[in-house]
Design a protein around this motif. Structure first.
Motif, PDB file in Angstrom:
ATOM      1  N   SER A 129      49.995  36.693  25.802  1.00  0.00           N
ATOM      2  CA  SER A 129      49.850  36.823  27.410  1.00  0.00           C
ATOM      3  C   SER A 129      51.246  36.727  27.629  1.00  0.00           C
ATOM      4  CB  SER A 129      49.095  35.856  27.983  1.00  0.00           C
ATOM      5  OG  SER A 129      49.389  34.290  27.349  1.00  0.00           O
ATOM      6  N   GLU A 287      45.805  35.671  34.572  1.00  0.00           N
ATOM      7  CA  GLU A 287      46.515  36.826  33.857  1.00  0.00           C
ATOM      8  C   GLU A 287      45.476  37.446  33.221  1.00  0.00           C
ATOM      9  OE1 GLU A 287      49.647  35.687  31.227  1.00  0.00           O
ATOM     10  OE2 GLU A 287      49.709  37.587  30.379  1.00  0.00           O
ATOM     11  N   THR A 288      44.735  36.905  32.301  1.00  0.00           N
ATOM     12  CA  THR A 288      43.641  37.624  31.620  1.00  0.00           C
ATOM     13  C   THR A 288      42.170  38.167  32.491  1.00  0.00           C
ATOM     14  OG1 THR A 288      44.039  35.947  29.821  1.00  0.00           O
ATOM     15  CG2 THR A 288      41.967  37.175  29.585  1.00  0.00           C
ATOM     16  N   GLN A 290      42.777  38.782  35.951  1.00  0.00           N
ATOM     17  CA  GLN A 290      43.153  39.481  36.799  1.00  0.00           C
ATOM     18  C   GLN A 290      42.275  39.618  38.031  1.00  0.00           C
ATOM     19  OE1 GLN A 290      44.897  43.147  35.209  1.00  0.00           O
ATOM     20  NE2 GLN A 290      46.534  41.927  34.268  1.00  0.00           N
ATOM     21  N   ASP A 291      41.797  40.773  38.627  1.00  0.00           N
ATOM     22  CA  ASP A 291      41.158  40.578  39.677  1.00  0.00           C
ATOM     23  C   ASP A 291      39.719  41.058  39.480  1.00  0.00           C
ATOM     24  OD1 ASP A 291      41.299  43.084  38.982  1.00  0.00           O
ATOM     25  OD2 ASP A 291      41.661  44.248  40.828  1.00  0.00           O
ATOM     26  N   SER A 328      37.936  46.030  33.494  1.00  0.00           N
ATOM     27  CA  SER A 328      39.069  45.269  33.152  1.00  0.00           C
ATOM     28  C   SER A 328      39.046  44.916  31.628  1.00  0.00           C
ATOM     29  CB  SER A 328      39.088  43.810  33.867  1.00  0.00           C
ATOM     30  OG  SER A 328      40.270  43.238  33.520  1.00  0.00           O
TER      31      SER A 328
END
Lengths: 353, 320
Positions: A129, A287-288, A290-291, A328
């Motif tokens: 990451s 980060e993993t 996200q949205d 995602s």
């Protein structure tokens, strides 16, 4: 005759994410026509194809070291001063284990010390990451590439937009997947669940994963009992892949209160299975996710409970999270991540001596 | 909906939590109590493991030792003899110390066992069932198989009034069948795989130990209590406690139904391993009659569970 690539790892073990990742890199490189060899601290394969590190000469064109804990393999690399590709999965800070598992605390401390020494020998860093990549850059490694951990994403969830999961009894099942360990902070999740039970008395919490250390599990059970929620908390332990998939499909929301995640495989698995995610914003979690999930910056019990309650009570929100999650998770499909790993290694393995 | 701003949703949730903390003192206190509870539990567990950070005890002892075991004393004949003698003496001395330690440990363990037995008797006399989620007997014998369709339908037919509690609930067949008769029911099961199987079929199966769940229930909460499944593997002390507790948790007109296999029908290995675990239907009837129930046996068309005990309360619940 030495192979082109040596893959160094402390131990190959069944069901271990780093071991599977190493095998998948080996498979990838062999498919590309390169000869590979796995070098381990302790041999465990009956076919004997893995090499013990004591016999390792460090003369392959590329040596890839998996690093997530202090190990003898890393010590050999340092002693031989062999340039390596450092595949870094992050090391949990020792402070989480000091009180619970002093031996493990020592091991992770050693891993951190070795990381500093390995930085000088690193040809390229490969990080799961951006969070892990930044740690490598902070150590002075300039050439760092982000390539997620390789694993075959298990998915059996409904396609986006179809069906709703709140179908057991409408009570709401909150799921956590991962080792039961102090850095994962399942005690915070039980605390949040105790508050959630005030809004949703019939809801249940399922904790899937092996305990490490066992004392932490005993404490979690005592805690659940003391808060009066023990009959609605399922400690499922380590489960088969098939059962894991069933828990993903059966649950209504995945909750993560972990304070240290270098990547977060269960977050991605949950998303791939259409399970909404509520997670505490720590390390590489945001980060993993996200949205595609609810990421909160405050994990006090009430805040976490309200986040879970919101997801469980709002069908539109759940539907949106489900769709985004499935979409995602495609970023981590094995076909995508293999390609990223190949790009990270290609120029190094293809160069002739 | 795809335009939903999740950051905004997170901020709303955090703001809502803060607002509730400000408005509701009880919630704020609850959070503090929870935090305090964990701090106490974590401290008591982890303090058992605390050691000096500077190294493990053996390393520290070695560094403090008066004799360096690695001193190079050469290999001349005279020295070799002295080394041999020292080795022999060290061996016998270490053995002597080990024997002394073993005797001491043996005496200590005997003493602790005596204390445990006495405490057990005291707890038994007080009707206390312990708070372990893994009762004695767990793991000695396999968890009994799921009940057959015949047993399920027979037991469901005997469920009088609700709410009904099924201990242990297994994968939930009995709970489901009782529910289909319009009686509210839930089960308790300690095997996570069976809980998972039950939940997949949308049956109310809760995770946990059968005894703690019963102890934690309200007095007079249930119209019917079904004892089956893992109850077959519990030791006598727990079963007697279970009868007392079930009696307390039943309504005045409540009923207990016991569907268990006779331990006498176990195969030899299970019979030897499970000696003292479980009771036959006849003994269950006796126990329940002693506890003031009007208990009888009903034949059941199943190869494992050939008789089912039905116990109707006829007297006010007795105190444990």
């Amino acid at each position: 005759m030495s192979p082109t690539v040596d893959l160094l790892i402390p131990q190959m073990a069944t069901g271990d994410a780093t071991s599977n990742h190493t095998r998948l890199i080996q498979q990838l490189l062999e498919e590309k026509g390169f000869e590979t060899r796995v070098v381990v601290e302790r041999r465990s394969r009956s076919d004997g194809s893995d090499l013990s590190v004591e016999k390792w000469k460090g003369d392959a064109r590329v040596s890839i070291l998996q690093h997530s804990i202090g190990s003898e393999v890393a010590q050999f690399v340092i002693r031989k001063k062999t340039p390596v590709v450092l595949n870094y999965h992050n090391i949990t800070p020792a402070s989480y284990f000091q009180a619970w598992q002093p031996e493990l605390a020592k091991s992770v401390k050693r891993g951190r010390q070795q990381l500093g020494q390995l930085a000088r020998l690193t040809r390229r860093g490969i990080a799961d990451s951006e969070f892990n990549a930044q740690e490598l850059r902070d150590l002075g490694i300039d050439d760092v590439v982000v390539a997620p951990v390789l694993w075959k994403l298990g998915s059996g969830g409904p396609p986006a937009g179809q069906g709703d999961r709140m179908d057991i009894d409408g009570a709401g099942t909150v799921l956590f997947v991962g080792r039961l360990a102090p850095n994962k902070c399942q005690h915070d999740l039980i605390a949040a669940f105790a508050v959630l039970s005030r809004f949703r008395p019939q809801s249940r919490l399922v904790l899937v994963g092996q305990a490490s250390p066992p004392q932490y599990l005993y404490s979690l059970k005592s805690f659940a009992r003391q808060l009066g929620v023990h009959s609605r908390v399922v400690f499922a332990g380590k489960v088969s892949d098939k059962n894991l998939l069933q828990w993903y499909q059966l649950s209504d929301v995945l909750a993560c209160t972990s304070e240290h995640e270098g990547f977060g495989v269960p977050l991605v698995e949950a998303m791939a299975n259409g399970l909404p995610v509520v997670a505490y914003d720590a390390a590489a979690v945001a980060e993993t996710v996200q949205d595609a999930g609810i990421v909160i910056r405050d994990k006090r019990p009430l805040t976490m409970a309200l986040a879970l309650h919101r997801v469980l009570s709002d069908p539109q929100l759940r539907q949106s999270l489900r769709g985004r999650g499935i979409e995602s998770a495609q970023r981590f499909d094995i076909s995508v991540t293999r390609e990223q790993m190949w790009i990270a290694l290609k120029d190094l393995v293809e160069v002739e001596d | 909906m795809s335009e939903l701003d999740l950051e905004k949703v997170s901020a709303e949730i955090e703001a809502d939590a803060e607002k509730r903390r400000g408005q509701d003192r009880e919630i704020a206190r609850l959070e503090q109590d929870i935090e305090q509870a964990w701090a106490e539990i974590a401290e008591s567990e982890s303090s058992l493991l605390a050691i000096d950070e500077d190294g493990d005890p053996l390393e520290q002892a070695a560094s403090l030792a008066a004799i360096d075991p690695h001193v190079p004393i050469g290999s001349r004949r005279g020295l070799r003899s002295i080394k041999w003698l020292i080795r022999k003496l060290s061996y016998w001395y270490a053995r002597f110390l080990t024997d002394q330690f073993n005797v001491f440990a043996g005496a200590l363990i005997r003493h602790l066992r005596n204390v445990e037995t006495r405490l057990g008797r005291l707890e038994g006399a007080a009707g206390y069932l312990g708070d372990s989620t893994v009762p004695a007997g767990f793991g000695v014998l396999d968890n009994p198989p799921e009940p057959s369709a015949g047993v399920v339908s027979h037991v469901a037919g005997l469920a009088g009034s609700g709410p009904c509690l099924v201990l242990s609930g297994g994968e939930g067949a009995i709970v489901e069948a009782i529910g289909e008769r319009g009686i509210s029911a839930h089960g308790v099961e300690q095997d996570p795989d069976r809980v998972l199987a039950g939940l997949r079929r949308r049956i109310d199966i809760r995770s946990g130990g059968v005894l703690p769940h019963l102890v934690g229930a309200e007095d007079g909460e249930f119209g019917t209590i079904v004892l089956t499944g893992f109850v077959e593997n519990l030791p006598l002390r727990d079963l007697i406690g279970m009868v007392n507790q079930a009696s307390l948790k039943l309504k005045r007109t409540g009923r207990i139904v016991v569907a268990v296999a006779d331990p006498a029908s176990r195969a030899r290995v299970d019979a030897e391993l499970g000696s003292g675990l479980g009771l036959s239907p006849v003994t269950w009837r006796h126990l329940l009659q002693q506890a003031g129930f009007d208990a009888s046996l009903e034949p059941c068309s199943d190869s494992r569970i050939t008789e089912i005990v039905v116990a109707q309360r006829t007297a006010p619940p007795s105190q444990p």
